[in-house]
Design a protein around this motif. Structure first.
Motif, PDB file in Angstrom:
ATOM      1  N   GLY A   1       0.817  -1.217   0.000  1.00  0.00           N
ATOM      2  CA  GLY A   1       0.000   0.000   0.000  1.00  0.00           C
ATOM      3  C   GLY A   1       0.851   1.268   0.000  1.00  0.00           C
ATOM      4  N   HIS A   2       0.207   2.369  -0.427  1.00  0.00           N
ATOM      5  CA  HIS A   2       0.833   3.705  -0.371  1.00  0.00           C
ATOM      6  C   HIS A   2       2.137   3.756  -1.176  1.00  0.00           C
ATOM      7  N   GLY A   3       3.050   4.679  -0.774  1.00  0.00           N
ATOM      8  CA  GLY A   3       4.405   4.664  -1.321  1.00  0.00           C
ATOM      9  C   GLY A   3       4.715   5.633  -2.439  1.00  0.00           C
TER      10      GLY A   3
ATOM     11  N   THR B   1       7.462   4.107   8.735  1.00  0.00           N
ATOM     12  CA  THR B   1       6.334   4.411   7.868  1.00  0.00           C
ATOM     13  C   THR B   1       5.705   3.118   7.361  1.00  0.00           C
ATOM     14  N   GLU B   2       4.394   3.181   7.221  1.00  0.00           N
ATOM     15  CA  GLU B   2       3.640   2.044   6.688  1.00  0.00           C
ATOM     16  C   GLU B   2       4.165   1.679   5.304  1.00  0.00           C
ATOM     17  N   ALA B   3       4.410   2.707   4.458  1.00  0.00           N
ATOM     18  CA  ALA B   3       4.823   2.441   3.073  1.00  0.00           C
ATOM     19  C   ALA B   3       6.104   1.609   3.020  1.00  0.00           C
TER      20      ALA B   3
ATOM     21  N   LEU C   1      -1.146  -5.273   0.968  1.00  0.00           N
ATOM     22  CA  LEU C   1      -0.610  -5.220   2.331  1.00  0.00           C
ATOM     23  C   LEU C   1      -0.651  -3.797   2.877  1.00  0.00           C
ATOM     24  N   HIS C   2      -1.231  -3.653   4.044  1.00  0.00           N
ATOM     25  CA  HIS C   2      -1.277  -2.358   4.731  1.00  0.00           C
ATOM     26  C   HIS C   2      -0.975  -2.556   6.202  1.00  0.00           C
ATOM     27  N   LEU C   3      -0.685  -1.445   6.888  1.00  0.00           N
ATOM     28  CA  LEU C   3      -0.697  -1.433   8.352  1.00  0.00           C
ATOM     29  C   LEU C   3      -1.789  -0.454   8.748  1.00  0.00           C
ATOM     30  N   ASP C   4      -2.214  -0.540   9.987  1.00  0.00           N
ATOM     31  CA  ASP C   4      -3.275   0.339  10.442  1.00  0.00           C
ATOM     32  C   ASP C   4      -2.707   1.381  11.400  1.00  0.00           C
TER      33      ASP C   4
ATOM     34  N   VAL D   1      -7.611  -9.659  -1.784  1.00  0.00           N
ATOM     35  CA  VAL D   1      -7.710  -9.486  -0.340  1.00  0.00           C
ATOM     36  C   VAL D   1      -6.784  -8.370   0.089  1.00  0.00           C
ATOM     37  N   ARG D   2      -7.280  -7.533   0.971  1.00  0.00           N
ATOM     38  CA  ARG D   2      -6.386  -6.579   1.607  1.00  0.00           C
ATOM     39  C   ARG D   2      -6.247  -6.989   3.063  1.00  0.00           C
ATOM     40  N   VAL D   3      -5.013  -7.006   3.551  1.00  0.00           N
ATOM     41  CA  VAL D   3      -4.827  -7.368   4.944  1.00  0.00           C
ATOM     42  C   VAL D   3      -4.077  -6.254   5.659  1.00  0.00           C
TER      43      VAL D   3
HETATM   44 ZN   LIG Z   1      -2.693   1.843   4.514  1.00  0.00          ZN
END
Ligand SMILES: [Zn+2]
Length: 382
Positions: free
Chosen positions: A179-181, A198-200, A253-256, A320-322
């Motif tokens: 995700g993102h980036g 960072t999540e990215a 793939l993401h983080l929250d 799927v997004r997790v």
């Molecule tokens: Zn995200």
């Protein structure tokens, strides 16, 4: 009724004891409520999420009574308005969850969601999907328990297209979407002394690890972005890329992140409107990814959810997004910044992808695939 408690004796105590013996919480039958029985009652209450007081009142008695039902003793179905309740329902729900069918929480109540999970299972093994669990369905469940391959089932159309691709990972195309980036889209950011998580960056690292492992298992793997793309990418851009590659699966793939640092845990998302219309295969993939991660890492289970997000709606393959934990949670963050822990997550996702390509009849329990032996298993089958 008056609560039955330590010190009591008589036929009611004997009956409760015999139920507790049946549940392996007590070893000896008698008609005396002794210390050992008090402990057994408390263990039972704890296990069922009841108030733990060692007293057998109405609520605990109801739960004990329901626990007598063993799977197979009666036909289970979605009964309205009085739902069927019992240990057999719970066993069935756990079984469904274990196989990647979303039966919701294993709450012992045969509600609409359990019926839907059973219907989904029935379709996949070629039974009439009536959502009730009778002798035929039980037989199919038992057969799967012994890991015997059944005849050719009539799959759901969506499931069929997926299955026709075969049970082997080799040659399948999977798109991993960190995700993102792009540009200044870093996703969730948490400063940590001189560092800045960072999540990215973290999801890119996870994606790159996953890419290596999936490629080693024989899959064609594409990432939707590099480590530092110049432009941000929308969900639609990412979906279009996966569609143009003719991908068989997509995992995003993401983080929250949350203002409250107590928020933690992992959640998975698949396409669905919430009113019952959902991608069966996407939902199963979400369930398997979620279960493997929760079982293998012990992260909090924030469950799977149906969403109509662009990425899930516009992709033509199961997607799927997790969300792999909260970067804002000190507990989750401590683990996520550890490369060894990220490797554990990668193994969990790898196991889930592998299970997607096992026929339902040959599926295995969550957490049981040794992903280090994946290559060997594949070459043996070839
Ligand atoms: Zn995200």
């Amino acid at each position: 009724m008056r609560s039955i408690r330590r010190g009591d004796s008589g036929p009611a105590v004997a009956e409760i004891r015999s139920i507790l013996v049946g549940l392996d919480l007590l070893t000896t039958a008698s008609d005396v409520f002794d210390d050992e029985m008090d402990e057994a009652v408390r263990a039972f209450q704890q296990n069922r999420g009841l108030g733990v007081d060692g007293l057998v009142g109405d609520e605990t008695w109801g739960a004990l009574d329901a626990s007598r039902w063993r799977l197979g003793a009666r036909t289970l179905f979605h009964s309205v308005p009085d739902a069927l309740v019992g240990e057999d329902v719970r066993t069935l729900q756990e079984r469904m969850l274990e196989m990647g069918f979303d039966a919701g929480r294993a709450d012992s109540i045969y509600g609409a969601r359990t019926a839907r999970a059973v219907a989904q299972f029935q379709r996949e093994v070629g039974l009439t999907p009536d959502g009730s669990c009778g002798p035929q369905t039980l037989k199919a469940l038992r057969r799967l328990g012994r890991k015997v391959v059944g005849g050719r089932p009539q799959w759901l159309r969506e499931a069929e297209a997926f299955r026709q691709a075969g049970t082997n990972l080799v040659g399948k195309t999977i798109v991993i979407d960190p995700g993102h980036g792009g540009g200044d889209d870093t996703g969730v950011v948490v400063p940590d002394g001189p560092l800045r998580w960072t999540e990215a960056d973290l999801v890119f690292d996870l994606a790159a690890r996953l890419e290596g492992r999936l490629a080693a298992a024989g899959m064609r793997v594409h990432l939707t972005r590099g480590p530092h793309p110049t432009e941000p990418m929308s969900g639609a851009d990412r979906a279009a890329l996966a569609n143009s590659l003719g991908a068989d699966l997509l995992i995003s793939l993401h983080l929250d992140g949350h203002d409250n640092e107590a928020a933690d845990g992992v959640a998975a998302y698949h396409y669905g409107t919430g009113s019952g219309l959902s991608s069966t295969v996407g939902e199963r993939l979400a369930n398997l990814v979620q279960r493997e991660i929760v079982v293998r890492t012990g992260m909090r289970d924030c469950h799977i959810h149906a969403k109509t997000w662009e990425l899930l709606r516009l992709t033509r393959m199961p997607a799927v997004r997790v969300d792999l934990g909260y970067l804002t949670s000190p507990a989750d963050r401590d683990r996520l910044v550890n490369p060894l822990f990220r490797e554990q997550i990668v193994e969990a996702i790898l196991a889930a992808v592998q299970r997607m390509y096992f026929p339902v009849e040959r599926d295995v329990p969550t957490g049981s695939i040794d992903v280090r032996q994946l290559r060997m298993a594949l070459s043996n089958r070839a």
